[in-house]
Write an enzyme that holds these catalytic residues in place. Structure first.
Site, mmCIF file in Angstrom:
data_model
loop_
_atom_site.group_PDB
_atom_site.id
_atom_site.type_symbol
_atom_site.label_atom_id
_atom_site.label_comp_id
_atom_site.label_asym_id
_atom_site.label_seq_id
_atom_site.Cartn_x
_atom_site.Cartn_y
_atom_site.Cartn_z
ATOM 1 N N THR A 107 7.864 -6.137 -8.414
ATOM 2 C CA THR A 107 7.133 -4.967 -8.919
ATOM 3 C C THR A 107 8.117 -3.812 -9.078
ATOM 4 O O THR A 107 8.738 -3.390 -8.101
ATOM 5 C CB THR A 107 6.016 -4.584 -7.939
ATOM 6 O OG1 THR A 107 5.147 -5.702 -7.810
ATOM 7 C CG2 THR A 107 5.231 -3.385 -8.444
ATOM 8 N N LEU A 116 -14.930 -4.128 -3.335
ATOM 9 C CA LEU A 116 -15.904 -3.097 -2.970
ATOM 10 C C LEU A 116 -16.328 -3.288 -1.518
ATOM 11 O O LEU A 116 -17.479 -3.068 -1.182
ATOM 12 C CB LEU A 116 -17.121 -3.158 -3.902
ATOM 13 C CG LEU A 116 -16.928 -2.603 -5.320
ATOM 14 C CD1 LEU A 116 -18.221 -2.711 -6.113
ATOM 15 C CD2 LEU A 116 -16.452 -1.150 -5.311
ATOM 16 N N ASP A 146 18.839 -17.436 -2.028
ATOM 17 C CA ASP A 146 18.611 -16.281 -1.162
ATOM 18 C C ASP A 146 19.905 -15.989 -0.430
ATOM 19 O O ASP A 146 20.565 -16.911 0.048
ATOM 20 C CB ASP A 146 17.486 -16.580 -0.170
ATOM 21 C CG ASP A 146 16.890 -15.292 0.392
ATOM 22 O OD1 ASP A 146 15.688 -15.061 0.190
ATOM 23 O OD2 ASP A 146 17.646 -14.528 1.034
ATOM 24 N N GLU A 206 -1.469 -12.117 -1.048
ATOM 25 C CA GLU A 206 -1.047 -12.829 0.148
ATOM 26 C C GLU A 206 -2.272 -13.523 0.745
ATOM 27 O O GLU A 206 -3.377 -12.999 0.692
ATOM 28 C CB GLU A 206 -0.454 -11.861 1.160
ATOM 29 C CG GLU A 206 0.928 -11.395 0.763
ATOM 30 C CD GLU A 206 1.534 -10.456 1.782
ATOM 31 O OE1 GLU A 206 1.182 -10.528 2.964
ATOM 32 O OE2 GLU A 206 2.363 -9.633 1.366
ATOM 33 N N LYS A 266 17.856 -18.069 6.485
ATOM 34 C CA LYS A 266 16.578 -18.430 5.857
ATOM 35 C C LYS A 266 16.741 -19.698 5.012
ATOM 36 O O LYS A 266 15.889 -20.589 5.032
ATOM 37 C CB LYS A 266 16.149 -17.261 4.969
ATOM 38 C CG LYS A 266 14.675 -17.161 4.744
ATOM 39 C CD LYS A 266 14.456 -15.861 4.014
ATOM 40 C CE LYS A 266 13.052 -15.557 3.733
ATOM 41 N NZ LYS A 266 12.946 -14.357 2.886
ATOM 42 N N CYS A 278 1.860 -4.007 -0.502
ATOM 43 C CA CYS A 278 1.765 -3.686 -1.932
ATOM 44 C C CYS A 278 1.027 -2.387 -2.235
ATOM 45 O O CYS A 278 1.622 -1.456 -2.785
ATOM 46 C CB CYS A 278 1.106 -4.832 -2.680
ATOM 47 S SG CYS A 278 2.159 -6.273 -2.766
HETATM 48 C C1 UDX Z 1 -2.509 -7.020 -3.730
HETATM 49 C C2 UDX Z 1 -3.147 -7.386 -5.080
HETATM 50 O O1 UDX Z 1 -4.483 -7.849 -4.861
HETATM 51 C C3 UDX Z 1 -2.309 -8.449 -5.781
HETATM 52 O O2 UDX Z 1 -2.848 -8.718 -7.062
HETATM 53 C C4 UDX Z 1 -0.887 -7.949 -5.914
HETATM 54 O O3 UDX Z 1 -0.043 -8.927 -6.510
HETATM 55 C C5 UDX Z 1 -0.315 -7.558 -4.565
HETATM 56 O O4 UDX Z 1 -1.183 -6.589 -3.935
HETATM 57 P P1 UDX Z 1 -2.395 -8.127 -1.302
HETATM 58 O O5 UDX Z 1 -1.562 -6.955 -0.886
HETATM 59 O O6 UDX Z 1 -1.967 -9.496 -0.920
HETATM 60 O O7 UDX Z 1 -2.545 -8.172 -2.902
HETATM 61 O O8 UDX Z 1 -3.843 -7.892 -0.676
HETATM 62 P P2 UDX Z 1 -5.330 -7.658 -1.188
HETATM 63 O O9 UDX Z 1 -6.118 -8.877 -0.982
HETATM 64 O O10 UDX Z 1 -5.364 -7.049 -2.517
HETATM 65 O O11 UDX Z 1 -5.813 -6.573 -0.088
HETATM 66 C C6 UDX Z 1 -5.107 -5.341 0.080
HETATM 67 C C7 UDX Z 1 -5.732 -4.500 1.157
HETATM 68 O O12 UDX Z 1 -6.994 -4.003 0.730
HETATM 69 C C8 UDX Z 1 -5.987 -5.209 2.489
HETATM 70 O O13 UDX Z 1 -5.626 -4.343 3.549
HETATM 71 C C9 UDX Z 1 -7.476 -5.455 2.489
HETATM 72 O O14 UDX Z 1 -8.020 -5.481 3.790
HETATM 73 C C10 UDX Z 1 -7.974 -4.231 1.723
HETATM 74 N N1 UDX Z 1 -9.269 -4.435 1.058
HETATM 75 C C11 UDX Z 1 -9.379 -5.335 0.030
HETATM 76 C C12 UDX Z 1 -10.367 -3.670 1.422
HETATM 77 O O15 UDX Z 1 -10.283 -2.818 2.335
HETATM 78 N N2 UDX Z 1 -11.543 -3.839 0.750
HETATM 79 C C13 UDX Z 1 -11.673 -4.726 -0.260
HETATM 80 O O16 UDX Z 1 -12.767 -4.807 -0.820
HETATM 81 C C14 UDX Z 1 -10.556 -5.502 -0.633
#
Ligand code: UDX
Length: 429
Positions: A121, A250, A30, A155, A35, A260
């Site tokens: 990504t 859902l 890095d 995450e 870090k 992301c």
């Molecule tokens: C996401 C993808 O799931 C993962 O595969 C990819 O590599 C990176 O992006 P992440 O951003 O860590 O992962 O979070 P995730 O658990 O997917 O949740 C994303 C957002 O959606 C959160 O704000 C969460 O609160 C929201 N969410 C998730 C909902 O509002 N409802 C749901 O049913 C699921």
């Protein structure tokens, strides 16, 4: 295998630590010397369940080390993974300057055959650009292969997701790097899809956008449920029992955030636009997500009438449970909007308060979730931390000047809340 991981963010550090745990020899590079020093001293730049233990154990075993020199990392490895940020530009497209910079650094340091794997990504066709760049900046004729290996970890569950992946996607231009990639992932026993680079790159944007679409779909349904007296949780349960649909993603609420989904959606819309396709479906996904927050704030404002000088207790600041990440957090966005309306806020998050302090000022941070309600006109649940379900509700009810709870994540049972004497407003129920 000897692996170099460039970038020690969420993806890089988890990948490096998990590869080391699987028995590979890993060096994480890095450019951020501070870090690297922190990691060398046993510190953790991020909160991710299980990560600290993995980093410590594998550093002690001598399988994981850190360096601020990309060149040194590249020289000592057979496979070089790129896990650097690909942030959004103001127009929604992706800033690939970190990837380009790293590609040049790798090229300059290569003296023997390397497999260069992109884990960040990136838009479709980035692999071609990386290959061109390495060829251009490489001294002499060193052979290399570029591979796309998108990362799907969430995450908060990153270590678990990495150690037990649903699938591993490998995009290649020739068969040469496939065997080495199989060896890298052999300890994880996951189904492996070997495909071309463009398809591998597209899979990542396609999967994330589909998950965001699922969330916006249930959020749109939550509006219909509220208007018709149905319960969105029951609807989601009923839909989810269909194996073709599945129950995950859902959960209606305040909408999605994080580093992301919002970024990847904008990027995918932009990528489509550049190819000549107007991805209106995904634009609607974005619109529904923004509307969901507006609607929730209106619900608070309609109940309390005037927000100016009201004190609200907010539970949750992270963009979701199990993480200290507040980037693009709906909870932070909600707090900022409430502050703008003149409300005073008492806020709490189990792990994200330190990070939140850097982006959210003018609020009172409360260490104990059970003390948040003191002197508040209402409580708001903004993040789906499971521990909020253990809130001492009778105590909260007594501490509130008015027993009102707005649940943006549907954590509580409406009948139960009513029994306890709360005016309880959730999403789609
Ligand atoms: C996401 C993808 O799931 C993962 O595969 C990819 O590599 C990176 O992006 P992440 O951003 O860590 O992962 O979070 P995730 O658990 O997917 O949740 C994303 C957002 O959606 C959160 O704000 C969460 O609160 C929201 N969410 C998730 C909902 O509002 N409802 C749901 O049913 C699921």
């Amino acid at each position: 295998m000897k692996i170099c991981m460039i970038g020690t963010g969420y993806v890089g550090l988890v990948t490096g630590a998990c590869f080391a745990e699987a028995g590979h020899q890993v060096v994480c590079a890095d450019k951020d010397q501070a870090k690297v020093d922190l990691l060398k001293a046993g510190g953790m730049p991020i909160y991710e369940p299980g990560l600290e233990e993995l980093v410590q154990a594998n550093t002690q075993r001598g399988r994981l080390r850190f360096t601020a020199s990309t060149a040194e990392g590249v020289e000592s490895s057979d496979i070089v993974f790129i896990g650097v940020p690909t942030p959004a530009l103001p127009d929604g497209s992706v800033d690939l300057s970190f990837i380009e910079h790293v590609a040049r650094e790798i090229a300059a340091a290569m003296t023997s055959y390397k497999i260069v794997v992109d884990k960040s990504t990136v838009p479709v066709r980035t692999g071609d650009k990386v290959a061109e760049t390495i060829k251009r900046y490489c001294k002499g004729r060193v052979e290399f292969d570029v591979v796309s290996n998108p990362e799907f970890l969430r995450e908060g569950f990153a270590v678990e997701d990495f150690m037990k992946p649903d699938r591993v996607v490998i995009g290649v231009r020739s068969p040469r790097p496939v065997e080495a990639m199989r060896q890298v992932y052999a300890p994880f026993h996951a189904p492996m899809l070997v495909t071309d680079i463009n398809s591998a790159e597209l899979i990542k944007h396609a999967a994330n956008s589909f998950l965001a679409l699922k969330i916006s779909y249930i959020n749109a349904l939550s509006v219909i449920c509220e208007a018709s007296g149905a319960n969105v949780l029951e609807v989601a349960n009923g839909m989810g029992l269909d194996a073709r649909i599945g129950r995950q993603f859902l959960n209606a609420g305040l909408g999605f955030g994080g580093s992301c989904f919002p970024k990847d959606l904008s990027a995918f819309i932009k990528i489509a636009e550049q190819i000549g396709y107007d991805f209106r479906l995904l634009k609607e996904v974005q619109r529904i997500n923004a509307d969901q927050m507006d609607r929730f704030i209106k619900k608070i404002a309609d109940t309390l009438w005037v927000l100016k000088d009201k004190t609200l207790g907010v539970l949750g600041l992270a963009f979701k449970q199990n993480t200290d990440d507040v980037r693009m957090s709906p909870a932070i966005g909600l707090c900022q909007r409430l502050l703008k309306e003149g409300a005073r806020l008492r806020v709490h998050d189990p792990v994200a308060m330190e990070k939140a302090r850097t982006v959210l000022t003018g609020v009172t941070y409360v260490a104990d979730m059970n003390e948040v309600a003191e002197g508040c006109d209402a409580l708001v649940v903004a993040t789906e931390w499971p521990q909020f379900a253990q809130l001492d509700l009778p105590r909260a009810r007594a501490a509130l000047t008015h027993p009102i709870l707005f649940d943006g994540r549907n954590l509580f049972d409406p009948a139960e809340m009513e029994k306890l004497g709360f005016i309880y407003k959730s999403v789609g129920r």
